[in-house]
Design a protein around this motif. Structure first.
Motif, short mmCIF file in Angstrom:
data_model
loop_
_atom_site.label_atom_id
_atom_site.label_comp_id
_atom_site.label_asym_id
_atom_site.label_seq_id
_atom_site.Cartn_x
_atom_site.Cartn_y
_atom_site.Cartn_z
N TYR A 1 -10.66 -0.57 -2.45
CA TYR A 1 -10.76 -2.03 -2.33
C TYR A 1 -11.70 -2.38 -1.19
CZ TYR A 1 -6.53 -1.38 -5.00
OH TYR A 1 -5.64 -0.96 -5.93
N CYS B 1 -10.55 4.10 0.49
CA CYS B 1 -9.96 2.88 -0.06
C CYS B 1 -10.82 2.34 -1.20
CB CYS B 1 -9.83 1.83 1.03
SG CYS B 1 -9.07 0.31 0.47
N GLN C 1 -7.68 -1.18 4.74
CA GLN C 1 -8.46 0.04 4.46
C GLN C 1 -7.94 1.22 5.28
OE1 GLN C 1 -12.57 -0.99 5.05
NE2 GLN C 1 -12.75 -1.84 3.00
N TRP D 1 -4.61 2.35 3.81
CA TRP D 1 -4.82 3.08 2.55
C TRP D 1 -5.26 4.52 2.86
CZ3 TRP D 1 -4.16 2.01 -2.60
CH2 TRP D 1 -4.67 2.95 -3.47
N GLN D 2 -6.22 4.67 3.74
CA GLN D 2 -6.72 6.02 4.07
C GLN D 2 -5.63 6.86 4.71
OE1 GLN D 2 -10.16 5.21 6.45
NE2 GLN D 2 -11.45 4.75 4.68
N GLN E 1 -2.58 7.05 1.59
CA GLN E 1 -3.00 7.58 0.30
C GLN E 1 -3.95 8.77 0.44
OE1 GLN E 1 -1.44 6.39 -2.33
NE2 GLN E 1 -0.48 4.79 -1.10
N ILE F 1 0.83 -1.21 0.00
CA ILE F 1 0.00 0.00 0.00
C ILE F 1 0.86 1.25 0.00
CG2 ILE F 1 -1.63 1.36 1.36
CD1 ILE F 1 -3.07 -1.23 2.02
#
Length: 138
Positions: free
Chosen positions: A103, A101, A90, A93-94, A97, A54
């Protein structure tokens, strides 16, 4: 058979296979049940792999991670750990990024209660694409 092998009680001995261990887990309102779960080292490796793919935004790596996670052995405790890793993915990712998320929908199968095989009547049997009859084993 006892003469060939020294048998031992599985409840008094740790059993590990390919990164999973057999444990007896307590259940609320019911007797404890035997189940498989990831070992601490295996779970830590999953977490590290998750963070790496990630943080580097490795799209094929993320897809492979999720594919492998969906194929976690479908026992109660290993499923719980897989869903926990899905939630961690998740959150990671948050965090890294800075956005929602993409996904979602992690699904891990499970072993349900045993059901006896059913015999379908002849009218319910279908036909294959090649035109051959599907025969059900009786």
């Amino acid at each position: 058979m006892v003469e060939l092998e020294q048998l031992q009680d599985a409840g008094r001995q740790r059993i590990e296979l390919t990164g999973y261990e057999l444990v007896q887990m307590p259940r609320q309102g019911r007797a404890a049940a035997w189940t498989w779960r990831m070992t601490a080292a295996n779970y830590a490796a999953w977490q590290e792999r998750l963070r790496t793919v990630i943080r580097h935004h490795d799209e094929p790596g993320i897809q492979q991670f999720l594919h492998s996670l969906r194929r976690t052995p479908p026992f109660a405790e290993s499923r719980r750990q897989a869903f926990e890793l899905g939630r961690l993915a998740q959150a990671e990712w948050q965090r890294s990024q800075r956005g929602p998320c993409p996904y979602d929908g992690l699904y891990v199968g499970w072993f349900g209660r045993f059901q006896a095989a059913k015999v379908l009547p002849v009218s319910a049997r279908g036909r294959c694409k090649q035109g051959r009859d599907l025969r059900l084993m009786d």
